[in-house]
Design a protein around this motif. Structure first.
Motif, mmCIF file in Angstrom:
data_model
loop_
_atom_site.group_PDB
_atom_site.id
_atom_site.type_symbol
_atom_site.label_atom_id
_atom_site.label_comp_id
_atom_site.label_asym_id
_atom_site.label_seq_id
_atom_site.Cartn_x
_atom_site.Cartn_y
_atom_site.Cartn_z
ATOM 1 N N ASP A 658 0.856 -1.200 0.000
ATOM 2 C CA ASP A 658 0.000 0.000 0.000
ATOM 3 C C ASP A 658 0.883 1.239 0.000
ATOM 4 O O ASP A 658 1.854 1.300 0.753
ATOM 5 C CB ASP A 658 -0.876 0.044 1.264
ATOM 6 N N LYS A 659 0.487 2.219 -0.781
ATOM 7 C CA LYS A 659 1.309 3.431 -0.861
ATOM 8 C C LYS A 659 0.714 4.587 -0.084
ATOM 9 O O LYS A 659 1.247 5.686 -0.075
ATOM 10 C CB LYS A 659 1.475 3.833 -2.315
ATOM 11 N N CYS A 660 -0.434 4.333 0.527
ATOM 12 C CA CYS A 660 -1.082 5.405 1.276
ATOM 13 C C CYS A 660 -1.543 4.834 2.614
ATOM 14 O O CYS A 660 -2.304 3.873 2.659
ATOM 15 C CB CYS A 660 -2.262 5.921 0.455
ATOM 16 N N LEU A 661 -1.057 5.419 3.686
ATOM 17 C CA LEU A 661 -1.368 4.897 5.019
ATOM 18 C C LEU A 661 -2.007 5.978 5.866
ATOM 19 O O LEU A 661 -1.844 7.169 5.614
ATOM 20 C CB LEU A 661 -0.092 4.415 5.711
ATOM 21 N N LYS A 662 -2.696 5.511 6.916
ATOM 22 C CA LYS A 662 -3.314 6.470 7.824
ATOM 23 C C LYS A 662 -2.286 6.898 8.865
ATOM 24 O O LYS A 662 -1.753 6.060 9.601
ATOM 25 C CB LYS A 662 -4.503 5.833 8.511
ATOM 26 N N ILE A 730 11.034 5.342 2.531
ATOM 27 C CA ILE A 730 11.704 4.114 2.965
ATOM 28 C C ILE A 730 12.934 3.973 2.074
ATOM 29 O O ILE A 730 12.816 3.833 0.850
ATOM 30 C CB ILE A 730 10.790 2.880 2.764
ATOM 31 N N ASN A 731 14.112 4.050 2.686
ATOM 32 C CA ASN A 731 15.356 3.921 1.912
ATOM 33 C C ASN A 731 15.971 2.556 2.182
ATOM 34 O O ASN A 731 16.248 2.206 3.326
ATOM 35 C CB ASN A 731 16.354 5.008 2.317
ATOM 36 N N ILE A 732 16.139 1.801 1.132
ATOM 37 C CA ILE A 732 16.665 0.443 1.277
ATOM 38 C C ILE A 732 18.055 0.389 0.640
ATOM 39 O O ILE A 732 18.217 0.708 -0.546
ATOM 40 C CB ILE A 732 15.731 -0.583 0.587
ATOM 41 N N LEU A 742 11.351 4.133 -1.585
ATOM 42 C CA LEU A 742 9.903 4.118 -1.786
ATOM 43 C C LEU A 742 9.310 5.318 -1.066
ATOM 44 O O LEU A 742 9.807 5.719 0.000
ATOM 45 C CB LEU A 742 9.286 2.866 -1.151
ATOM 46 N N GLU A 743 8.265 5.855 -1.636
ATOM 47 C CA GLU A 743 7.591 6.959 -0.964
ATOM 48 C C GLU A 743 6.198 6.525 -0.539
ATOM 49 O O GLU A 743 5.517 5.808 -1.283
ATOM 50 C CB GLU A 743 7.495 8.148 -1.922
ATOM 51 N N VAL A 744 5.819 6.929 0.622
ATOM 52 C CA VAL A 744 4.501 6.560 1.133
ATOM 53 C C VAL A 744 3.746 7.842 1.464
ATOM 54 O O VAL A 744 4.325 8.772 2.043
ATOM 55 C CB VAL A 744 4.640 5.714 2.426
#
Ligand code: GAL
Length: 748
Positions: A658-662, A730-732, A742-744
């Protein structure tokens, strides 16, 4: 409790281990100890911990309750330093009235002493168990502020009298808790389809309410043109129930309101099969433990819902057994929404105590499971025996009676693992581990039940410890694991006397030292703990209809020397395509159709049996080449899977669910990182690690630096419960020098 007059109070708790001096701020769901992936001491979380928080209640007219949806395993609860209640069990909710202990308009402190030890007086404990129960306040906590008279619970019982025309007779039972005046109260029901249709069905009933907490059986309400719920079309309705003082629905007399989700289905389970709305359904399922790496049970809504989605959409199952306890409400809600049948059961594992308190707790568990979950259309049976326990007619007569008294609409079941057990339930459910790779795949109903009559008979476990398989095991073992699942499902599909089969199990899980591989993991899943597939998962996913997703899963790594004797054959291709073309070095060498030449007879009961390619099928495969498997449906290519002859590391494939979180609650999503070759195939034997850093209001669950396991790894990120920035990163980084970001998006 089902009143809508509630608030989630998951954030801003303070937590410490009993011996510690300092508290730390935490949000729920929360695990008392974050565990390593494996090789940990399971005693480490069996400790006493404290949770506290402040609450404020302004309105003096209100009664106040706290509801704990799941706390492992027992607790004592205090309000403003006064004892307010206790709880034992861990899997079902506890609500406690605290009205008299509250100082209205002031700060009130609520405090829990949580004991996460394996107390012998609480099921499933008293002997050994093959899973962990973890610790902490691992589900939601709600604060209810309700009127003197409120809706405590409602069972929307019904009968479908005409399947074709959707005629349903609804007979609600409402539990009204009244400390106000006895007298006439109005119940106003509004029913509407959940697809946002404007069409509403409204009905009211006046009830003579006593000053007590009491169930009221309402008059039958005939409903027409109801869209019934089933696996393919999980039609859901929302029923709003309002409670008014007096005989009229006047807004200023409204005392309470609740909203429940319903699904209406005609369920018949008999010796000949299981029928939903008159259609026969063969159960094809897996067991699921609600456990996750590092944080155990304490995973929020999205992870629970995702598990149901994986089972239904990725694995193509129609049933899950919530082994061995009631599942998260979020999981069950999702099962309702997507049409995944559920066998839900009480907590326990093989052991039945003679201790009175323990036995009473079993009855409590039956009751609280049904009280919580009555309205879920996905639940088709209540498991009212301790999993695999011996016959105990005294106890199981009571559990069956209780379940039937509370819910006459669903059959009972009770899972055993031995033949000729006393059948006190409506369905004989059996863990049939007979298939060990040899000829026998399933026992017959007669052999297991010893009964001549046609009782409904369901296999609730197979495979599991008979053939534990790690995702990074040798290819031949992974293939055999897949075939064993396939053989049992095939036999079950052919059988007229099995309602179906539920395999052990969906996901690997942490366990005690005396089970599993010694590292505290049972490698019994068709997926690992990160829900990353093993070969066996393709046996299941390939049974989906192509319209639900084309599956082409060759059970091979396509390497020269991974199998014994340097063989690659036979290759089983799990697919719902109707033919597979094999292309070597760009040249089509063979087309395999699903026919007697490619059929493994032991898999012939499957709707889409794997296409088996034997060495003798062609002269290829012996000088080492690149290969493509192309999947065709009605002569049209719909899928392709390519393997390199000389795989090298090319990339890290990173996917996020999921790319969108609460942001303002603890929300979560999973990231899967795979080392892949030039054909984007997993490199199952690569060794290396990744380290993960986050920016913004998210954290990594578990360690930030992890080794790849079998070429890949998963991890979850959780939001912090605050929203200071709308994006997080998120940097891996990896030991291979490849980096990914990744961007959330975080929303309210
Ligand atoms: C069963 C048991 C399950 C699990 C499984 C492993 O006997 O019911 O909980 O332990 O074995 O195969």
């Amino acid at each position: 409790m089902i009143s809508n007059n509630k608030r989630l109070i998951n954030n801003n708790w303070w937590f410490k281990q009993k011996e510690d001096k300092e508290y730390n701020e935490v949000n729920l769901p929360h695990t008392n100890v974050e565990l390593p992936y494996n090789y940990f001491d399971e005693k480490s979380y069996q400790i006493i911990t404290n949770y506290k928080r402040d609450i404020y209640v302004e309105n003096k007219e209100k009664r106040v309750f706290i509801q704990f949806d799941g706390v492992m395993t027992s607790f004592n609860f205090y309000v403003n330093d006064k004892f307010a209640g206790e709880y034992k069990g861990g899997y079902t909710p506890k609500f406690i009235e605290i009205t008299k202990l509250i100082n209205y308009g002031e700060k009130n402190s609520i405090y829990l002493e949580v004991d996460s030890s394996e107390r012998e007086d609480i099921p499933p404990f008293g002997h050994v168990i093959d899973y962990l129960t973890y610790g902490g306040v691992y589900r939601d906590v709600y604060l209810y502020e309700v009127s003197q008279c409120f809706i405590e619970n409602a069972f929307y019982d019904y009968k479908v009298s005409d399947i074709k025309n959707g005629h349903v007779e609804l007979t609600p039972k409402v539990l009204i808790n009244n400390k106000g005046e006895a007298g006439e109260y109005l119940l106003n029901f509004t029913l509407k389809h959940k697809d946002n249709s404007e069409e509403k069905i409204n009905f009211t009933q006046v009830v003579e309410v006593e000053k007590a907490s009491k169930w009221y059986y309402l008059e039958e309400i005939p409903l027409e043109n109801i869209k019934l719920w089933d696996i393919e079309n999980p039609n859901l309705y929302e029923v709003k129930l309002e409670l008014f003082l007096g005989k009229e629905a006047k807004e200023n007399c409204k005392l309470d309101e609740s909203t429940e989700t319903l699904g209406f289905r005609h369920l018949k389970i008999e010796g000949k099969g299981l029928y939903i709305n008159g259609n026969k359904v063969k159960i094809r399922g897996l067991n699921r433990h609600q456990a996750f790496p590092y944080s155990g049970y304490a995973m929020p809504a999205r992870a629970q819902r995702k598990d149901a989605e994986i089972l239904k959409f990725e694995l193509g199952l129609n049933t899950v057994r919530s082994s061995h306890y009631p599942a998260s409400p979020y999981f069950l809600n999702r099962c309702d929404e997507i049409g995944l049948l559920v066998l839900e059961e009480i907590p326990g594992w093989q052991h039945v105590s003679s201790d009175e308190a323990w036995r009473n707790q079993v009855l409590d568990d039956v009751e609280s499971m049904i009280l919580r979950d009555f309205n879920h259309p996905s639940i088709i049976t209540w498991g009212v025996r301790i999993n695999e326990s011996g016959d105990d007619d005294e106890l199981y007569t009571k559990t069956n009676d209780l379940a039937r008294r509370l819910d006459a609409s669903r059959p009972t079941s009770g899972i055993r693992c031995y033949e000729n057990s006393h059948l006190l339930e409506d369905i004989y459910t059996m863990n049939d581990f007979i298939h060990d790779g040899g000829e026998q795949v399933l026992r017959t109903r007669k052999q297991v039940t010893g009964l001549d009559k046609e009782v409904p008979y369901l296999v609730t476990e197979f495979c599991g410890h008979i053939f534990p398989t790690k995702r990074f095991d040798n290819e031949e073992r992974l293939v055999e694991h897949a075939l064993r699942h396939g053989r049992v499902q095939s036999e079950s599909a052919k059988s007229q006397e099995h309602l179906g089969a539920i395999g052990w199990c969906a996901f690997d899980y942490n366990t005690h030292f005396d089970f599993g591989s010694g590292d505290r993991i049972c490698y019994h899943g068709v997926m690992d703990m990160f829900r990353i597939p093993k070969f066996a998962s393709y046996i299941y996913s390939s049974q989906k209809e192509p319209s639900q997703g084309v599956v082409l899963g060759p059970l091979t790594y396509w390497t020269r020397g991974e199998r014994n004797k340097g063989e690659v054959f036979p290759i089983y291709i799990c697919t719902n395509c109707d033919s597979v073309e094999v292309v070597l070095e760009g040249k089509t060498v063979w087309i395999f159709r699903r026919d007697e030449n490619t059929l493994d007879n032991k898999l012939s009961g499957l709707k889409y049996p794997p296409i088996k390619i034997e060495a003798s099928s062609g002269e290829w495969g012996y000088s080492w080449n690149e290969v493509e498997f192309k999947g065709f449906l009605d002569n049209k290519q719909v899928a392709v899977k390519k393997y390199s002859k000389n795989p090298v590391l090319k990339d890290l494939s990173v996917t996020i669910d999921d790319k969108c979180l609460k942001g303002e609650e603890v929300d979560t999503t999973r990231v899967v990182v795979k080392a892949v070759d030039q054909c984007e195939n997993l490199l199952p034997f690569i060794s290396g690690f990744i380290s993960v850093e986050t920016e913004g209001d998210i954290n990594v669950v578990g360690p930030k630096q992890v080794a790849l396991i079998g070429g890949c790894i998963g991890f979850w990120i959780k939001t912090k419960g605050k929203l200071s920035n709308k994006t997080a990163k998120i940097n891996i980084k990896s030991s291979f020098g490849i980096e990914k970001t990744l961007e959330v998006e975080l929303v309210k």
